[in-house]
Design an enzyme around this catalytic site. Sequence first.
Site, PDB file in Angstrom:
ATOM      1  N   CYS A 121      47.201   5.170 -25.139  1.00  0.00           N
ATOM      2  CA  CYS A 121      46.390   4.512 -24.125  1.00  0.00           C
ATOM      3  C   CYS A 121      47.048   3.188 -23.758  1.00  0.00           C
ATOM      4  O   CYS A 121      47.378   2.385 -24.619  1.00  0.00           O
ATOM      5  CB  CYS A 121      44.953   4.240 -24.563  1.00  0.00           C
TER       6      CYS A 121
ATOM      7  N   LYS B  79      53.776   8.676 -25.683  1.00  0.00           N
ATOM      8  CA  LYS B  79      54.724   7.945 -26.515  1.00  0.00           C
ATOM      9  C   LYS B  79      53.967   6.829 -27.215  1.00  0.00           C
ATOM     10  O   LYS B  79      52.969   6.357 -26.683  1.00  0.00           O
ATOM     11  CB  LYS B  79      55.797   7.353 -25.603  1.00  0.00           C
TER      12      LYS B  79
END
Length: 567
Positions: free
Chosen positions: A2, A562
């Site tokens: 996020c 990622k």
Amino acid sequence: MCGIFGYIGSDNNAADKVFKGLIDIEYRGYDSWGVSYFQGNSFKTVKKTGFLPSIFNFPSSSISIGHTRWATHGGVTEINAHPHLSCDNKLVLVHNGIVENYRELKKELTNHKIKSETDSEIIIHLIEDQLQDKNLKDAVSEVFNKLEGLNAIVISDGKEIVVCKKGSPLVLGKTENGYVVASDPNAILPLTKKLIFLEDGDLFSLDAGLDPEFKEIDWQYTKADLDKFPHFMLKEIYEQPQVLYNQIQSLDAAREIAEEIKAAFGTYFVGCGSASYTCLLAEYAFSKISKKHINFSIGSEFDYKEDFLTNKSLLIAVSQSGETIDVVEPVAHAKKRGVKIVALTNTLGSTLYRMADIKHLLNAGPEKAVASTKAVIAMVANILLYAYSLAGKLDLGIKVIEDSAREIENIIKRQDEIKKLADKIYNVQHIFVLGRGISYPVALEATLKIKETSYIHAEGFASGELKHGCLALVDKGTPVIVFLPNDETKAAVLANAMEVKARGAFVIGVGFENNPVFDFFFEVKDVGASSVLPHIVFAQFLGYFLAIKLGLNPDKPRNLAKSVTVK
Ligand code: F6R
């Protein structure tokens, strides 16, 4: 996971700044996005599913917060996307983390209309309740202390932005005319170099009276754009020879860390995903090159093996992002036991970088594609250099790294051969990959690249293991990739190749010498122990071309992100 970005100040393009910031950190999650901006006397909110568009025009405003989501609680919908709003629409919130006790907390909210399925929305309603007799900062503090789990939140009421965190990263920046907050310092650097990295438990209100001292840092913003490439993954594969040459520019860190390994009573290499395979590779490399035993652990398992750590142990945390929570947590626990920490990371200022006693930067440049390529190559190169340094053979280490860089340049020129292979096998259900010794972790890394980019099921084995059960899965035409370096494993690896061939497998040889057992052969010159590097590059290209053939975006695989900051 996020991405979070927020701005408050006297500039009137707050939402544009936030949107640009989100583009920089979209790799942290990309299933949906949202931006709230304060206009007139209320917040307006845009939320969409899917990737961020390249441009979006926002009206003027001077307070805005935004988010890119990697879903944990609740599906990928506009309603579940952040920011979340209070019932009276006066408060907005973005959140990274998991509120582990959200079901319990939700029971307190009998008179609220909860719109989403997320744990995040609960927080804003709890704060709304507290505002009846508290200011925003105190209300946030009261609620944040009730949250279980690792969380970072950013909230605004249109007058101020309040930020706090435990576990998940947040950085503040002071600009000429205001303040920014983000989950990644690189996203703030285009606006300011005056930063504060929030520590766990820090809670700040971003307003003119913000008192903590911002430190001016001399880091450069490293912009990653595609240049002439269609995807970041391809661009990052091409950058690898240069990344390898960068590693041998300065060897002070390799020498220092080799000395630490020599002095330590037990060295542990710890990482997750691809980084964990480089740690496993370290076990073989140190044994082979420096006749030294080191230990390997997956980050999320290390907590359960920490009982015997002492202040003479050494922990080498290997992480591209420096934020992977499954590495950060065991490192924090080991630190409490007095263990010396080395961070081998690509990210200046990251949590692991700041926690470490010895900081070794990978200097691979920003890695944008979710599937790690150049950072992995830089990790492996440094692990080999540590091992060579410990053996007193650093010159040989430099030579094999240079040789492998040249061989990777060669593979880049011959990539069409790998594309042809991808075109041949793209519609299979399973791919198996075999390697022995130091090529076993290479096999594991190869399967991960194939899986995350093409969604084809791939499994890697220490090649001797296949016949202990999984050979049952090999059928007529099943592709089996066999890594064949010119080392002590070659005879046994070829014997294993014969065994799968006898069961009808389509055998793909990758190595220094062709053999009749191979149905397809990709030659990789023998560059000693560093042959593992070009072998990994073969697998990166295969993953990339499989994705392209299947019409998938190799940069943003489904379900992934990622920088994995949730447990
Ligand atoms: C695989 C991949 C992941 C990461 C893992 C650790 O291509 O990218 O498996 O290697 O999530 O990430 P870092 O290195 O940031 O700790």
